[in-house]
Structures are given as structure tokens and as C-alpha cells.
Enzyme design. Structure first.
Site, PDB file in Angstrom:
ATOM      1  N   THR A 219      53.145  49.501  26.671  1.00 47.53           N
ATOM      2  CA  THR A 219      52.682  49.966  25.370  1.00 47.53           C
ATOM      3  C   THR A 219      52.194  48.780  24.534  1.00 47.53           C
ATOM      4  O   THR A 219      52.481  47.629  24.828  1.00 47.53           O
ATOM      5  CB  THR A 219      53.799  50.690  24.606  1.00 47.53           C
ATOM      6  N   GLY A 220      51.442  49.094  23.474  1.00 48.60           N
ATOM      7  CA  GLY A 220      50.986  48.043  22.565  1.00 48.60           C
ATOM      8  C   GLY A 220      49.826  47.228  23.094  1.00 48.60           C
ATOM      9  O   GLY A 220      49.735  46.033  22.838  1.00 48.60           O
TER      10      GLY A 220
ATOM     11  N   TYR B 272      60.144  46.226   8.729  1.00 49.81           N
ATOM     12  CA  TYR B 272      59.917  45.748  10.088  1.00 49.81           C
ATOM     13  C   TYR B 272      61.156  45.049  10.628  1.00 49.81           C
ATOM     14  O   TYR B 272      61.579  45.290  11.767  1.00 49.81           O
ATOM     15  CB  TYR B 272      58.722  44.799  10.104  1.00 49.81           C
TER      16      TYR B 272
ATOM     17  N   SER C  57      61.582  40.253  17.237  1.00 51.99           N
ATOM     18  CA  SER C  57      61.018  39.071  16.581  1.00 51.99           C
ATOM     19  C   SER C  57      62.101  38.141  16.047  1.00 51.99           C
ATOM     20  O   SER C  57      61.855  37.364  15.132  1.00 51.99           O
ATOM     21  CB  SER C  57      60.085  39.481  15.431  1.00 51.99           C
TER      22      SER C  57
ATOM     23  N   ILE D 296      49.773  40.145  23.069  1.00 50.53           N
ATOM     24  CA  ILE D 296      50.816  40.006  24.091  1.00 50.53           C
ATOM     25  C   ILE D 296      50.712  41.134  25.110  1.00 50.53           C
ATOM     26  O   ILE D 296      50.868  40.915  26.317  1.00 50.53           O
ATOM     27  CB  ILE D 296      52.208  39.984  23.436  1.00 50.53           C
ATOM     28  N   GLY D 297      50.437  42.351  24.658  1.00 49.03           N
ATOM     29  CA  GLY D 297      50.325  43.464  25.592  1.00 49.03           C
ATOM     30  C   GLY D 297      49.258  43.237  26.636  1.00 49.03           C
ATOM     31  O   GLY D 297      49.454  43.528  27.825  1.00 49.03           O
TER      32      GLY D 297
ATOM     33  N   SER E 212      45.857  46.725  22.987  1.00 48.32           N
ATOM     34  CA  SER E 212      44.559  47.060  22.389  1.00 48.32           C
ATOM     35  C   SER E 212      43.694  45.823  22.233  1.00 48.32           C
ATOM     36  O   SER E 212      42.518  45.858  22.580  1.00 48.32           O
ATOM     37  CB  SER E 212      44.741  47.765  21.045  1.00 48.32           C
TER      38      SER E 212
END
Length: 265
Positions: free
Chosen positions: A9-10, A162, A149, A17-18, A12
Site C-alpha cells: 500500500t501507499g 498523525y 515515524s 518509499i512505497g 503513487s
């Protein structure tokens, strides 16, 4: 490594990182179903990558597919797992790089924005884990890799929602690991520290680099190499860990993440 089927996932932006995780796993010969929400990145200050997904698919070849998905929808996590199984016959690992992150400062908190952080970062991650556990039938070799994070290491005063949501992801790592290990699935969480994904202006880039003993930021490839190891047979005895792979970054000298750091949904 034996060929595996991954849901990542993530994904784009090509500099994210994805995307680095996808490149690393594809180079090892694995089959991948990628997902992300490019429109989310398009709306952020750092900007999106309109050609990112098509270019990445062209780069990685026929063993890699991408489906856009909004993880605010509670049905999406199970749908993604089902789609991976439908396309490839099984699912061996989930790498959850996705995140929702906007400015949420004390005195300016919006309830809806807090909810969006918790829904994407915590609820969707937990639902992905649940769907993956139900779909995984191999009995061994399963991998669930989450992303944090490093909130427990220092403050993030401009991103309170977040920080709270990612602290929840770290706790999920500890909660899920003993539940999934008997099913043959390890669960670990990566804190990559400040990672250079092309968003920082030159002065900020230099200032943050000085906070690393090695004098450089983390790269998406640094995180991807750790994911590769955690998904390998050699890491089969590692579970329930939050791994701070951040090159000696000093949390005592700066907040955990410089403002504007991109994370992707």
C-alpha cells in the site's frame, strides 16, 4: 528468495518509499499488487506525480499491477486482499506503507481531520491485518510489515493526530505479533526516520542532513532493503518489533519529522 505474492500500500509517487519497496521486491522476482491514492499526493504541498503509477508499472513489468484505493472506505482493506488472491491465487505478505498526514496543531484541531488520521492509519491497517490473516493458508512464511515515524522517540507538535495514529500502529505491532505467529505470519514495524523523497528545499535539506551522524538523509531504498530482509526467510524469527532504521538520527535535537514530510495514502 522463493517467489512470493505481495500487497504493497501507499504507492503513487516514484520517489516514495512505497515505490522503492515495489522496485526491490519486483527485482527479486516477486508478484505484486500495488495500491495508492495519487489524488491525495496531488493535493499536498510537495505535489503529486501524475505519471508516477503508469511509469512505475512500465518499469516493473507484467508481474506488477496497481489498483487505486481510498483506505477511508472500510470495505477497501478486505477488497484489496481478495483482489490479490484473485489475481495470483494466494497472498504471502502485506507491506503497509500508506499514511494520511496533515497539519494538526494544538489549538487548531479539527475533529474530522483527527478521524481521518485514525481511520486511514489505524483502522485500515488493522482491517488489512485481519483480512490477510483470514486469507493466509500456507502455515508459514507470512509477513506483515507496517510503517511508523518514531513517535515514541520525540515530539511532533505540528502533527498531533498523525503522531497519535502512528503510535497506534506501533502498538498494533505488539498486539498482532503473538496472534499471527501461530498462523505462520510475522509482524514488524519500520521507522525509517526522515527520508528524502524530494520534498525539502535546499536549506531544510542541508539542516536535516546535519542531524544524521553520516551527514545524509535516509533514502527510500534504505527502507526498502529493510523490508526485503524482514520478508525473507532469514527474518522468520523476528516478530513484534518496531525497528528504528534511521542512521543515528538524533531525536533530542529536533522534532521527529520536519514539517511537510510526505506520506502517502
Amino acid at each position: 528468495m522463493t517467489e512470493q505474492v505481495f500487497l504493497v500500500t501507499g504507492v503513487s509517487r516514484r520517489v516514495g518509499i512505497g515505490a522503492a519497496v515495489a522496485r526491490t521486491l519486483a527485482a527479486d522476482g516477486h508478484r505484486l499488487l500495488l495500491t495508492g491514492l495519487p489524488g491525495y499526493d496531488d493535493a499536498q504541498p510537495y505535489g503529486g506525480d501524475p505519471d508516477g503509477v503508469p511509469a512505475l508499472l512500465a518499469e516493473l513489468g507484467d508481474a506488477v499491477d496497481h489498483v487505486p484505493a481510498d483506505l477511508l472506505d472500510p470495505a477497501v482493506p478486505a477488497d484489496l486482499v481478495a483482489e490479490a488472491v484473485r489475481r495470483h491465487g494466494r497472498l504471502d505478505a502485506v507491506v503497509a506503507v500508506h499514511a494520511y498526514s496533515t497539519t494538526t496543531s494544538l489549538g487548531e484541531l479539527d475533529p474530522g481531520e483527527i478521524d481521518r488520521h485514525l481511520l486511514v492509519n489505524v483502522r485500515a491497517t488493522l482491517l488489512l491485518a485481519d483480512a490477510f490473516a483470514a486469507a493466509f493458508t500456507a502455515g508459514a512464511g507470512g509477513r506483515l510489515v507496517l510503517f511508523s515515524s518514531g513517535q515514541r522517540l520525540g515530539p511532533m507538535p505540528g502533527e498531533l493526530a498523525y503522531a497519535a495514529s502512528k503510535a497506534g500502529v506501533e502498538n498494533l505491532t505488539a498486539q498482532l505479533a503473538p496472534l499471527l505467529m501461530p498462523r505462520g505470519i510475522t509482524v514488524n514495524c519500520v521507522n525509517p526516520g526522515p527520508t528524502d523523497t524530494g520534498y525539502a528545499p535546499p536549506d531544510a535539506h542541508a539542516a536535516v542532513a546535519a542531524l544524521f551522524p553520516g551527514g545524509r538523509w535516509g533514502t527510500p531504498q534504505d527502507a526498502a532493503r529493510l523490508v526485503r530482509f524482514l520478508c525473507s526467510p532469514e527474518a522468520g524469527w523476528i516478530t513484534g518489533q518496531v525497528i528504528d532504521s534511521e542512521g543515528g538520527f538524533s531525536p533530542a535535537r529536533v522534532t521527529r519529522r520536519p514539517p511537510g514530510t510526505p506520506d502517502v495514502q
